[in-house]
Design an enzyme around this catalytic site. Sequence first.
Site, mmCIF file in Angstrom:
data_model
loop_
_atom_site.group_PDB
_atom_site.id
_atom_site.type_symbol
_atom_site.label_atom_id
_atom_site.label_comp_id
_atom_site.label_asym_id
_atom_site.label_seq_id
_atom_site.Cartn_x
_atom_site.Cartn_y
_atom_site.Cartn_z
ATOM 1 N N ASP A 189 0.758 -1.165 -0.088
ATOM 2 C CA ASP A 189 0.050 -0.032 -0.082
ATOM 3 C C ASP A 189 1.057 1.288 0.108
ATOM 4 O O ASP A 189 2.203 1.044 0.274
ATOM 5 C CB ASP A 189 -0.952 -0.114 1.201
ATOM 6 C CG ASP A 189 -2.146 0.905 0.875
ATOM 7 O OD1 ASP A 189 -2.217 1.714 0.055
ATOM 8 O OD2 ASP A 189 -3.161 0.836 1.734
ATOM 9 N N GLU A 227 -10.566 7.005 4.431
ATOM 10 C CA GLU A 227 -9.668 6.172 5.444
ATOM 11 C C GLU A 227 -9.595 6.747 6.665
ATOM 12 O O GLU A 227 -10.731 6.962 7.298
ATOM 13 C CB GLU A 227 -8.244 6.358 4.817
ATOM 14 C CG GLU A 227 -8.031 5.579 3.423
ATOM 15 C CD GLU A 227 -6.822 5.571 2.768
ATOM 16 O OE1 GLU A 227 -5.663 5.332 3.259
ATOM 17 O OE2 GLU A 227 -6.576 5.913 1.429
HETATM 18 C C1 BGC Z 1 -3.554 9.851 -2.125
HETATM 19 C C2 BGC Z 1 -4.118 8.662 -1.828
HETATM 20 C C3 BGC Z 1 -3.300 7.752 -0.675
HETATM 21 C C4 BGC Z 1 -3.126 8.587 0.678
HETATM 22 C C5 BGC Z 1 -2.382 7.736 1.545
HETATM 23 C C6 BGC Z 1 -3.218 10.606 -0.747
HETATM 24 O O1 BGC Z 1 -2.427 11.999 -1.111
HETATM 25 O O2 BGC Z 1 -3.946 10.727 -2.952
HETATM 26 O O3 BGC Z 1 -4.258 7.820 -2.817
HETATM 27 O O4 BGC Z 1 -4.251 6.831 -0.364
HETATM 28 O O5 BGC Z 1 -2.232 9.799 0.320
HETATM 29 O O6 BGC Z 1 -1.978 8.172 2.638
HETATM 30 C C1 BGC Z 2 -5.166 2.956 0.259
HETATM 31 C C2 BGC Z 2 -5.369 1.917 -0.808
HETATM 32 C C3 BGC Z 2 -5.241 2.493 -2.332
HETATM 33 C C4 BGC Z 2 -3.904 3.347 -2.317
HETATM 34 C C5 BGC Z 2 -3.822 3.988 -3.627
HETATM 35 C C6 BGC Z 2 -3.876 3.865 0.209
HETATM 36 O O1 BGC Z 2 -3.821 4.890 0.754
HETATM 37 O O2 BGC Z 2 -5.090 2.363 1.565
HETATM 38 O O3 BGC Z 2 -6.695 1.372 -0.394
HETATM 39 O O4 BGC Z 2 -5.258 1.759 -2.979
HETATM 40 O O5 BGC Z 2 -3.791 4.343 -1.191
HETATM 41 O O6 BGC Z 2 -4.709 5.175 -3.746
#
Ligand code: BGC
Ligand code: BGC
Length: 667
Positions: free
Chosen positions: A333, A542
């Site tokens: 991830d 999230e």
């Molecule tokens: C991204 C997300 C990612 C997240 C993780 C964001 O800046 O756009 O895709 O899941 O950071 O912390």
């Molecule tokens: C998320 C994932 C996601 C990734 C890419 C992460 O922060 O936990 O689910 O696929 O970002 O955007």
Amino acid sequence: MRFLLSRLAALSLLLVSCAAPTPTAAPTLPPTSTTAPSPAPSPTVLPPYRDPSLPVEARIDDLLARMTLEDKLGQMTQVEKGAMKLGDVAPYRIGSVLSGGGGSPLQNDPAGWVRMTGNFQQRALETPLQIPVLYGVDAVHGHNNLLNATIFPHNIGLGAANDPDLARRIARATAIEMMATGIPWNFAPTIAVPQDIRWGRTYEGFSENTEIVTRLGAAYIEGLQAFPDGYVPAPGQTLFVAATPKHFLGDGGTLWETSKTPGYRLDQGDMQMDDAAVRALFLPPYRAAVQSGALVVMASYSSWNGVKMHAHRYLLTDVLKGELGFRGLVVSDWQAVDQIYPGDLYRSIVTAINAGVDMVMVPTDYLTFLRHLRAAVERGDIPPERIDDAVRRILRVKFALGLFERPAPLGQEETLAAFQARIRSPEHLALAREAVRKSLVLLKNEGQTLPLDKNTPLIFVAGEGAVNLARQTGGWTVDWQGKEGFRTAGTTLLQALQAAIGPQTRVVFDKTGQFAAEKDENGQPLKADVGLVVLAEFPYAEGAGDSASLTLPNEDLQALRALRERADRVVVVIFSGRPVIITDLLPLAEAWVAAWLPGSEGAGVTDVLFGDAPFTGKLPYTWPRRVEQLPMNIHNAAGKTGCDGPLFPFGYGLTTEELSPVILECD
Ligand code: BGC
Ligand code: BGC
């Protein structure tokens, strides 16, 4: 110029092969550009890895034998598109690029996406071995980073519908809209089994029930991966769009206040249970996913008894790849590898790769990552066999997608155009609307207030969510967190209502519920026959959505109280990513409907409110009375009744023919 011409010639060759694929007529890709140190393969004799008539494993053996260490390490590297310098793709042999949440090209339309993904692909094909790049995106409820895509209900709504065929059809439509932008890899579905609804990712999970998640997850994977009707696969291609069941394992089993991520409460936290419990609760969806042909699994940020999943050799290698027989790739991830040993990236990378991570979502500083990875191999901290195994798994996915024959999106003008015509097509919109209808759960219906009569003379509508698509679509929509105020195509609940009512009906909207301007001929406040109020969570994604209180916005609650005074009967529609605390509010309305995060097609809600379709949805999560009861789920709520029990149990959901149950008042 000569290069361009030869490439165009090669592209038209590719196009021909798309239309009439025959295993022997596979085109040779254009000669490599200036970056190619080795001579291009001769046009008549294909190297075995380019021969789609050979078994995939033989092609991989051949390709692996030709790859340098740089080629291999590059394949294991996934970079976010904003951080990826175009000129670095070929020299560093980058294997994969992604759009993070909300990540899109500046020109956020299909042409802009095709240009962006095509640029990366073109650079990847300039390497000596011309290994295509694999582009991935989170299309978690439709192709949600693409502006004006069809936005389906988040998975919690599909869990309420509990209809595997519906999930399969939604996944197929999503895959088609993705392929319209040149993207063959989806970081979906989330097959978490969330046990605590305070989690900000509850809505990404279908249900707290393992069986529902197992069934819907498998169907969703099949929908993404199977070829849609009329599609002619490339020779040797077995997958349409690669699914990514995530996050392995137990992302929905972490405990409150165990997260070490600043500002998060349980997202990315620790799961504390024994092996048998973990296997029973969380493993079945992965077993089914592997059986459905999933070739990618994403590891979870979370830990199990203090050990990070990204470092968990037993789970990633012994259980997933060994016991479950998973032959695809494990992707990490977003920057999750760095969390293993904060501040010690080298050791974190060594640990993750040796534990079984095959491709690393770096996602930004790929030069540092590659430097560490190379050093680790040179020092013998990562055995070469582990590297070969990781690369083999990555190549397996690329071969399965037919990328060597058709390096998406290059040379696919015709198929792209055909898929683009299906973005927000009547068929996709009808499917989204059907999904909304089937996802609604009727919680209360006193005096059989629902269904509503389309000829009700006067309807007052209140609540920001009735006019704000961002509240209706939630997180992972155009933006990662789903920020307010974006513009994407869709129908709000108010628009849907206006379209549904009879010619004599008057609908008035006041977000505050006060309707100060609505007076009768004597200057007295006018009372509507029906008041409809939308109570809607703010969008989140999230850990930012982890919530201790599960409350709704204050303005919405005030609107409900105000509207109560101004309508004979009140109907509440909730837009939320999980059950929220409504116990004390229930008496304020005759009818309550949980609509989850329905997406862009608000008309699915009005179809059911007016009785054009029945209420069939059932609660995919236990609905608590008070936050103090949490975590509360089917497992620990069993046998609890009355004031100790849930407000509405798992599986609950009325039809309009049923009488509303008496809801106990409890302090
Ligand atoms: C991204 C997300 C990612 C997240 C993780 C964001 O800046 O756009 O895709 O899941 O950071 O912390
Ligand atoms: C998320 C994932 C996601 C990734 C890419 C992460 O922060 O936990 O689910 O696929 O970002 O955007």
